[in-house]
Write a protein that holds these residues in place. Structure first.
Motif, mmCIF file in Angstrom:
data_model
loop_
_atom_site.group_PDB
_atom_site.id
_atom_site.type_symbol
_atom_site.label_atom_id
_atom_site.label_comp_id
_atom_site.label_asym_id
_atom_site.label_seq_id
_atom_site.Cartn_x
_atom_site.Cartn_y
_atom_site.Cartn_z
ATOM 1 N N SER A 58 7.096 17.988 -13.486
ATOM 2 C CA SER A 58 8.389 17.744 -14.094
ATOM 3 C C SER A 58 9.508 18.241 -13.185
ATOM 4 C CB SER A 58 8.464 18.460 -15.443
ATOM 5 O OG SER A 58 9.677 18.189 -16.089
ATOM 6 N N SER A 59 10.651 17.581 -13.290
ATOM 7 C CA SER A 59 11.838 18.007 -12.561
ATOM 8 C C SER A 59 13.020 17.950 -13.523
ATOM 9 C CB SER A 59 12.079 17.086 -11.364
ATOM 10 O OG SER A 59 13.141 17.551 -10.572
ATOM 11 N N TYR A 60 13.935 18.930 -13.394
ATOM 12 C CA TYR A 60 15.085 19.031 -14.296
ATOM 13 C C TYR A 60 16.316 19.366 -13.469
ATOM 14 C CZ TYR A 60 18.156 20.774 -17.986
ATOM 15 O OH TYR A 60 19.214 20.951 -18.838
ATOM 16 N N GLY A 61 17.448 18.819 -13.859
ATOM 17 C CA GLY A 61 18.683 19.148 -13.159
ATOM 18 C C GLY A 61 19.894 18.727 -13.957
ATOM 19 N N THR A 62 21.048 18.964 -13.355
ATOM 20 C CA THR A 62 22.315 18.567 -13.957
ATOM 21 C C THR A 62 23.156 17.840 -12.917
ATOM 22 O OG1 THR A 62 23.409 20.656 -13.389
ATOM 23 C CG2 THR A 62 22.357 20.519 -15.553
ATOM 24 N N VAL A 63 24.048 16.992 -13.405
ATOM 25 C CA VAL A 63 24.995 16.291 -12.558
ATOM 26 C C VAL A 63 26.374 16.468 -13.173
ATOM 27 C CG1 VAL A 63 25.746 14.013 -11.763
ATOM 28 C CG2 VAL A 63 23.333 14.583 -11.764
ATOM 29 N N GLY A 64 27.306 16.949 -12.364
ATOM 30 C CA GLY A 64 28.690 17.055 -12.805
ATOM 31 C C GLY A 64 29.396 15.725 -12.621
ATOM 32 N N LEU A 65 30.215 15.348 -13.587
ATOM 33 C CA LEU A 65 30.932 14.073 -13.548
ATOM 34 C C LEU A 65 32.432 14.303 -13.636
ATOM 35 C CD1 LEU A 65 28.794 12.019 -16.109
ATOM 36 C CD2 LEU A 65 28.534 12.075 -13.616
ATOM 37 N N THR A 66 33.172 13.425 -12.996
ATOM 38 C CA THR A 66 34.615 13.386 -13.134
ATOM 39 C C THR A 66 34.941 12.047 -13.786
ATOM 40 O OG1 THR A 66 34.888 14.687 -11.119
ATOM 41 C CG2 THR A 66 36.810 13.471 -11.903
ATOM 42 N N TYR A 67 35.744 12.060 -14.815
ATOM 43 C CA TYR A 67 36.043 10.828 -15.540
ATOM 44 C C TYR A 67 37.541 10.674 -15.726
ATOM 45 C CZ TYR A 67 36.825 13.834 -19.558
ATOM 46 O OH TYR A 67 37.315 14.792 -20.391
ATOM 47 N N ASP A 68 37.957 9.471 -16.053
ATOM 48 C CA ASP A 68 39.347 9.153 -16.357
ATOM 49 C C ASP A 68 39.356 8.516 -17.747
ATOM 50 O OD1 ASP A 68 41.932 8.185 -16.617
ATOM 51 O OD2 ASP A 68 41.884 7.011 -14.759
#
Length: 110
Positions: free
Chosen positions: A45-55
């Motif tokens: 298994s692999s786990y992570g996060t991704v930061g997003l920038t939105y408008d």
């Protein structure tokens, strides 16, 4: 060959406008070797996060309460997580379980 399952366990969002700013992702890999009573299932298994920038004013903005898991997954893959590489790494971990190249223990008995 392993089976890969991608999930989004949670998304962090701004309450005021519903913009998602962090997506948590997981990829589970499973592979069964053998059949019947001799079957062994291997997992990785692999786990992570991704930061997003939105408008929030953009025409393609999707608010938290309207986003689908498929959309969140596409954001993960579009923002730095290489789907093929992640799956290849998990397959490698399973391959090492199926055909180990190292072991531990002691050579004497008690």
């Amino acid at each position: 060959m392993a089976t890969f399952t991608w999930t989004i366990p949670t998304c962090e969002h701004v309450i005021a406008d519903g913009g998602i700013n962090v997506v948590h992702w997981r990829c589970n890999a499973t592979q069964t070797e053998g059949t019947g009573d001799d079957a062994v299932t291997y997992t990785a298994s692999s786990y992570g996060t991704v930061g997003l920038t939105y408008d929030a004013s953009a025409s393609d903005f999707v608010a938290y309460d309207e986003v689908t898991e498929a959309e969140a997954q596409s954001w993960v893959w579009a923002n730095g997580v290489d789907k093929s590489e992640t799956e290849a790494n998990l397959q490698n971990l399973i391959d090492q379980q199926v055909n180990p190249v190292e072991a531990s223990g002691v050579p004497w008995s008690s």
